[in-house]
Motif scaffolding. Structure first.
Motif, PDB file in Angstrom:
ATOM      1  N   GLY A 163       0.820  -1.206   0.000  1.00  0.00           N
ATOM      2  CA  GLY A 163       0.000   0.000   0.000  1.00  0.00           C
ATOM      3  C   GLY A 163       0.855   1.258   0.000  1.00  0.00           C
ATOM      4  N   LYS A 164       1.848   1.281   0.877  1.00  0.00           N
ATOM      5  CA  LYS A 164       2.703   2.465   1.024  1.00  0.00           C
ATOM      6  C   LYS A 164       3.470   2.728  -0.279  1.00  0.00           C
ATOM      7  N   ASP A 165       4.085   1.681  -0.817  1.00  0.00           N
ATOM      8  CA  ASP A 165       4.898   1.843  -2.032  1.00  0.00           C
ATOM      9  C   ASP A 165       4.062   2.312  -3.217  1.00  0.00           C
ATOM     10  N   LEU A 166       2.886   1.727  -3.361  1.00  0.00           N
ATOM     11  CA  LEU A 166       2.081   2.086  -4.533  1.00  0.00           C
ATOM     12  C   LEU A 166       1.467   3.478  -4.380  1.00  0.00           C
ATOM     13  N   ARG A 167       1.184   3.878  -3.126  1.00  0.00           N
ATOM     14  CA  ARG A 167       0.692   5.250  -2.926  1.00  0.00           C
ATOM     15  C   ARG A 167       1.771   6.257  -3.281  1.00  0.00           C
ATOM     16  N   GLU A 168       3.026   5.921  -2.944  1.00  0.00           N
ATOM     17  CA  GLU A 168       4.133   6.822  -3.296  1.00  0.00           C
ATOM     18  C   GLU A 168       4.274   6.950  -4.805  1.00  0.00           C
ATOM     19  N   ALA A 169       4.153   5.811  -5.498  1.00  0.00           N
ATOM     20  CA  ALA A 169       4.243   5.843  -6.969  1.00  0.00           C
ATOM     21  C   ALA A 169       3.119   6.705  -7.540  1.00  0.00           C
ATOM     22  N   LEU A 170       1.914   6.558  -6.967  1.00  0.00           N
ATOM     23  CA  LEU A 170       0.775   7.354  -7.451  1.00  0.00           C
ATOM     24  C   LEU A 170       1.010   8.845  -7.256  1.00  0.00           C
ATOM     25  N   ASP A 171       1.591   9.198  -6.092  1.00  0.00           N
ATOM     26  CA  ASP A 171       1.865  10.621  -5.846  1.00  0.00           C
ATOM     27  C   ASP A 171       2.801  11.172  -6.910  1.00  0.00           C
ATOM     28  N   LYS A 172       3.794  10.362  -7.281  1.00  0.00           N
ATOM     29  CA  LYS A 172       4.720  10.820  -8.327  1.00  0.00           C
ATOM     30  C   LYS A 172       3.999  10.959  -9.665  1.00  0.00           C
ATOM     31  N   LEU A 173       3.113  10.014  -9.960  1.00  0.00           N
ATOM     32  CA  LEU A 173       2.387  10.086 -11.235  1.00  0.00           C
ATOM     33  C   LEU A 173       1.476  11.315 -11.278  1.00  0.00           C
ATOM     34  N   ARG A 174       0.898  11.638 -10.117  1.00  0.00           N
ATOM     35  CA  ARG A 174      -0.003  12.795 -10.069  1.00  0.00           C
ATOM     36  C   ARG A 174       0.730  14.091 -10.362  1.00  0.00           C
ATOM     37  N   GLU A 175       2.032  14.084 -10.141  1.00  0.00           N
ATOM     38  CA  GLU A 175       2.810  15.297 -10.417  1.00  0.00           C
ATOM     39  C   GLU A 175       2.752  15.671 -11.893  1.00  0.00           C
ATOM     40  N   VAL A 176       2.296  14.733 -12.719  1.00  0.00           N
ATOM     41  CA  VAL A 176       2.206  15.013 -14.155  1.00  0.00           C
ATOM     42  C   VAL A 176       1.340  16.238 -14.415  1.00  0.00           C
ATOM     43  N   ILE A 177       0.326  16.453 -13.555  1.00  0.00           N
ATOM     44  CA  ILE A 177      -0.557  17.602 -13.819  1.00  0.00           C
ATOM     45  C   ILE A 177       0.125  18.925 -13.498  1.00  0.00           C
ATOM     46  N   GLU A 178       1.263  18.840 -12.796  1.00  0.00           N
ATOM     47  CA  GLU A 178       2.002  20.088 -12.545  1.00  0.00           C
ATOM     48  C   GLU A 178       2.897  20.455 -13.716  1.00  0.00           C
ATOM     49  N   ASN A 179       3.081  19.527 -14.657  1.00  0.00           N
ATOM     50  CA  ASN A 179       3.892  19.845 -15.831  1.00  0.00           C
ATOM     51  C   ASN A 179       3.143  20.795 -16.741  1.00  0.00           C
ATOM     52  N   PRO A 180       3.844  21.772 -17.322  1.00  0.00           N
ATOM     53  CA  PRO A 180       3.153  22.657 -18.248  1.00  0.00           C
ATOM     54  C   PRO A 180       2.653  21.875 -19.468  1.00  0.00           C
ATOM     55  N   ALA A 181       1.547  22.339 -20.026  1.00  0.00           N
ATOM     56  CA  ALA A 181       0.973  21.646 -21.177  1.00  0.00           C
ATOM     57  C   ALA A 181       1.901  21.719 -22.377  1.00  0.00           C
ATOM     58  N   PHE A 182       1.787  20.756 -23.263  1.00  0.00           N
ATOM     59  CA  PHE A 182       2.486  20.722 -24.550  1.00  0.00           C
ATOM     60  C   PHE A 182       4.001  20.660 -24.471  1.00  0.00           C
ATOM     61  N   THR A 183       4.562  20.344 -23.294  1.00  0.00           N
ATOM     62  CA  THR A 183       6.019  20.184 -23.279  1.00  0.00           C
ATOM     63  C   THR A 183       6.327  18.698 -23.348  1.00  0.00           C
ATOM     64  N   ARG A 184       7.550  18.386 -23.680  1.00  0.00           N
ATOM     65  CA  ARG A 184       7.951  16.992 -23.694  1.00  0.00           C
ATOM     66  C   ARG A 184       7.955  16.492 -22.254  1.00  0.00           C
ATOM     67  N   LEU A 185       7.381  15.326 -22.050  1.00  0.00           N
ATOM     68  CA  LEU A 185       7.199  14.843 -20.678  1.00  0.00           C
ATOM     69  C   LEU A 185       8.413  14.074 -20.174  1.00  0.00           C
ATOM     70  N   PRO A 186       8.939  14.433 -19.003  1.00  0.00           N
ATOM     71  CA  PRO A 186      10.046  13.628 -18.460  1.00  0.00           C
ATOM     72  C   PRO A 186       9.490  12.324 -17.884  1.00  0.00           C
ATOM     73  N   PRO A 187      10.329  11.301 -17.685  1.00  0.00           N
ATOM     74  CA  PRO A 187       9.825  10.080 -17.042  1.00  0.00           C
ATOM     75  C   PRO A 187       9.297  10.415 -15.646  1.00  0.00           C
ATOM     76  N   LEU A 188       8.183   9.826 -15.286  1.00  0.00           N
ATOM     77  CA  LEU A 188       7.583  10.177 -13.993  1.00  0.00           C
ATOM     78  C   LEU A 188       8.045   9.253 -12.872  1.00  0.00           C
ATOM     79  N   LEU A 189       8.337   8.013 -13.217  1.00  0.00           N
ATOM     80  CA  LEU A 189       8.753   7.052 -12.183  1.00  0.00           C
ATOM     81  C   LEU A 189      10.176   6.590 -12.460  1.00  0.00           C
TER      82      LEU A 189
END
Ligand SMILES: Nc1nc2c(ncn2[C@@H]2O[C@H](COP(=O)(O)OP(=O)(O)OP(=O)(O)O)[C@@H](O)[C@H]2O)c(=O)[nH]1
Ligand SMILES: [Mg+2]
Length: 319
Positions: free
Chosen positions: A48-74
């Motif tokens: 549970g703990k590990d996967l919640r941490e991974a999810l938090d990192k994935l959610r950071e995607v919405i902080e990326n500006p639109a239309f830019t090249r996306l860095p790896p999230l995990l």
């Protein structure tokens, strides 16, 4: 002692295995509460703990500006990691689920003596559910060279060969396509995905033909929901895929409950079929058997049935 069922991810580096696992985990809560089926699924150990941490990192995607090249999230997964889950029925623990995630780089290891490779082959042989994750953008838009080098259909086939042929273990293989938001919008795009899968992963599809112990299901999903394929640049070894973050859309996985439902349905029905004769008889006497099967039937109603199926379709019947 509750029985243990093995499930595993299968797929090369960076195709989205850990992302899929984390977003499937997010669906557990809704699966537990949507139906009055009596089953409950929960993470065990550090899962549970590990996967919640991974999810938090994935959610950071919405902080990326639109239309830019996306860095790896995990960060890439290291070696083989066991994620433990438990399934209970009417408040009593029925089943332990071991879900393996792996470093996709292992698929390309050439050294037969590599301990992780040996261990992974052992896991594949006994796995009831195998989730082969496939990068949809490379599959549909990439050259043959790129699609093969990212998704490695031939290595996948060779790995599956020994677990499928002459193995009494029954397998559900879910071909889960990620990074395919762009083609899920309409029927034409969905057809394109299926066509690309059937031509580029023909080796794997052929392997399943006529095998009674295997059923495969093709399942495109949205793990991020707010990132889309933008373009491909370069040729040959320089061919690169660019994704961009779509403005106005949040991190919102879609359809990932379906591979999870298919996996859990299959695990529960295999578990039910494999009960020993004595335990079956005792359960029949106390009416437990029919309660379990009615619950399984209810649980099965959450499964969408329109996915493309390969191999022995009857293995999908839950009871
Ligand atoms: N556009 C898009 N990008 C995705 C999607 N899923 C994952 N990604 C991206 O792909 C990267 C790799 O995903 P992971 O889940 O770490 O891949 P993996 O298969 O676990 O990789 P290894 O652990 O190295 O084998 C992530 O950091 C995301 O940036 C998706 O559905 N769409
Ligand atoms: Mg990973």
């Amino acid at each position: 002692m509750p029985k243990k069922i093995t499930m595993t991810m299968l797929g090369p580096e960076a195709v989205g295995k850990t992302t899929l696992l984390a977003t499937m985990y997010l669906q557990l809560a809704s699966i537990n509460k949507t139906y009055e089926h009596g089953f409950n699924f929960a993470p065990a150990g550090n899962t549970g703990k590990d996967l919640r941490e991974a999810l938090d990192k994935l959610r950071e995607v919405i902080e990326n500006p639109a239309f830019t090249r996306l860095p790896p999230l995990l960060a890439g997964t290291a070696g083989i990691i066991e994620r433990q889950f438990e399934a209970s029925f009417q408040g009593k623990k029925e089943l332990e689920l071991s879900f393996y995630d792996l470093a996709g780089g292992l698929l390309l290891a050439t050294d037969d003596e590599n301990q992780d490779v040996k261990e992974f082959k052992r896991i594949l042989n006994q796995a009831a559910v195998i989730i082969n994750v496939i990068d949809g953008a490379a599959l549909v838009e990439g050259s043959q060279l790129m699609s093969d080098s990212i998704n490695q259909p031939v290595i996948t086939r060779n790995l599956l060969l020994q677990s499928v042929v002459n193995n009494p273990q029954k397998h559900l293989i879910l071909f889960v396509i990620t990074k395919c938001e762009t083609w899920l919008k309409d029927e034409k795009g969905q057809k394109k995905l299926q066509k690309a899968f059937e031509s580029r992963h023909q080796a794997v599809i052929n392997l399943m033909k006529g095998q009674q112990n295997v059923v495969g299901v093709l399942m495109p999903v949205k793990t991020l929901g707010c990132v889309e394929f933008s373009r491909i640049e370069g040729r040959g070894k320089d061919e690169t895929i660019f994704f961009s973050r779509k403005p106005g859309l949040d991190f919102s996985p879609e359809k990932v409950d379906q591979p999870l439902r298919y996996a859990l349905d299959f695990a529960l029905s295999q578990h039910d079929q494999n009960r020993s004769g004595w335990s079956k008889f005792a359960r029949w006497l106390s009416n437990k058997d029919s309660a379990f099967q009615i619950a399984l039937g209810k649980f099965d109603q959450g499964r969408e049935k329109k996915f493309k199926v390969y191999g022995n379709r009857s293995l999908l019947d839950v009871i």
